[in-house]
Design a protein around this motif. Structure first.
Motif, PDB file in Angstrom:
ATOM      1  N   GLN A  96       0.856  -1.186   0.000  1.00  0.00           N
ATOM      2  CA  GLN A  96       0.000   0.000   0.000  1.00  0.00           C
ATOM      3  C   GLN A  96       0.892   1.236   0.000  1.00  0.00           C
ATOM      4  N   HIS A  98       1.276   5.630  -0.488  1.00  0.00           N
ATOM      5  CA  HIS A  98       0.664   6.963  -0.426  1.00  0.00           C
ATOM      6  C   HIS A  98       1.661   7.954  -1.020  1.00  0.00           C
ATOM      7  N   MET A 109      -2.910   3.431  -1.665  1.00  0.00           N
ATOM      8  CA  MET A 109      -3.178   2.893  -2.996  1.00  0.00           C
ATOM      9  C   MET A 109      -2.679   1.449  -3.069  1.00  0.00           C
ATOM     10  N   SER A 113      -2.593   0.416  -8.723  1.00  0.00           N
ATOM     11  CA  SER A 113      -2.838   1.859  -8.719  1.00  0.00           C
ATOM     12  C   SER A 113      -1.708   2.581  -9.460  1.00  0.00           C
ATOM     13  N   TRP A 115       0.144   6.594 -10.224  1.00  0.00           N
ATOM     14  CA  TRP A 115       0.206   8.016  -9.898  1.00  0.00           C
ATOM     15  C   TRP A 115       1.311   8.706 -10.690  1.00  0.00           C
ATOM     16  N   ASN A 160      -3.466  10.817  -8.730  1.00  0.00           N
ATOM     17  CA  ASN A 160      -3.515   9.581  -7.960  1.00  0.00           C
ATOM     18  C   ASN A 160      -4.723   8.781  -8.441  1.00  0.00           C
ATOM     19  N   HIS A 162      -6.526   5.346  -8.021  1.00  0.00           N
ATOM     20  CA  HIS A 162      -6.701   4.111  -7.254  1.00  0.00           C
ATOM     21  C   HIS A 162      -7.092   2.973  -8.191  1.00  0.00           C
TER      22      HIS A 162
END
Length: 275
Positions: A96, A98, A109, A113, A115, A160, A162
């Motif tokens: 996960q 961020h 995320m 995911s 970004w 971002n 998800h």
């Protein structure tokens, strides 16, 4: 009996077919690297084990060229606020992640995911999984970490995305997807005729991806796929973090023998077809 004109036409058609057959798959398989073959170092060698681990899949992050790398973070990692000299893209492979403004609440995320982090924008990066791994890509280098007080606005804005908000399309929506059990989603496109997308090959998929791109790079983001191609003695099992690169007219063969889906990120300057 056939006339000379008909016989001549048949001969020419056959010759053309043979020429096309000779031209098929005339490109090169540049590299196939499984996740187990990746050689790891540190994102910041001066900090050693305190730094996230890093491994270039292609390019050289310390040089001036485009580069794609894997970066892994320990659970609980959180960077201080900082900026980068160049824009980068990230895709979560495991754990996960961020990535946002220093004052932003955590939005974790999961794998799949995506970004973007614009050059010059102040941000922090954090990891919350037991193991955390991303694919990070830059269009030019070197990749540098700089203090927040040197921040600047380069005109780009962060994104971002998800994994749950990805929009996937299949063979009823896209010409590039001509096979069942396959989908694709577009992630980005540049003015340099380069683009990035992901394909999803569902359980039971057996088919091939054809491309004529002068630059074709693929990274397995999730799942496990059996990969075959001209130039390989036998199919190779590729897990998340594995890498494939080809140039020119080439055919990549994929078989998903698992019970789950496989996602693959593709960076290319040309079209491809999954069939």
């Amino acid at each position: 009996m056939f006339s000379r004109r008909v016989i001549s036409a048949i001969f020419l058609a056959g010759a053309a077919a043979l020429a096309n057959a000779d031209d098929h798959d005339s490109g090169s398989l540049v590299k196939v690297m499984s996740a187990e073959e990746v050689e790891w170092g540190y994102l910041n060698p001066l900090r050693g084990a305190l730094s996230p681990g890093a491994a270039d899949l292609w390019g050289d992050r310390t040089g001036g060229n485009a580069t794609g790398m894997l970066v892994r973070f320990k659970k609980g990692f959180e960077s201080p606020p900082h900026i980068h000299n160049i824009t980068y893209r990230g895709i979560v492979i495991d754990g996960q992640m961020h990535n946002d403004d220093p004052s932003a609440a955590k939005m974790w995320m999961p794998p799949g995911s995506f970004w973007t982090q614009p050059a010059g924008e102040d941000h922090t990066t954090a990891a919350n999984g037991e193991t955390n791994l991303i694919y990070l890509e830059i269009d030019s280098g070197p990749y540098l970490v700089m203090p927040s007080d040197e921040q600047f606005d380069n005109g780009e804005r962060p994104l971002n995305l998800h994994a749950d908000n990805m929009v996937w399309q299949d063979n009823s929506d896209l010409y590039s997807i001509q096979a069942d059990k396959a989908e694709a989603t577009q992630l980005w496109r540049s003015t340099a005729n380069m683009n990035g997308s992901m394909i999803k090959l569902n359980a039971g998929f057996k088919g091939e991806l054809t491309t004529e791109a002068s630059e074709f790079r693929a990274v397995v983001i999730g799942g496990e796929i059996s990969y075959g191609a001209r130039g390989l003695d036998k199919p190779k099992l590729l897990e998340a973090g594995s890498y494939i690169e080809s140039t020119g007219d080439y055919t990549h063969q994929f078989v998903n023998n698992s019970d789950g889906e496989v996602t693959i990120y593709i960076r290319t300057d040309g079209r491809y077809t999954v069939q």
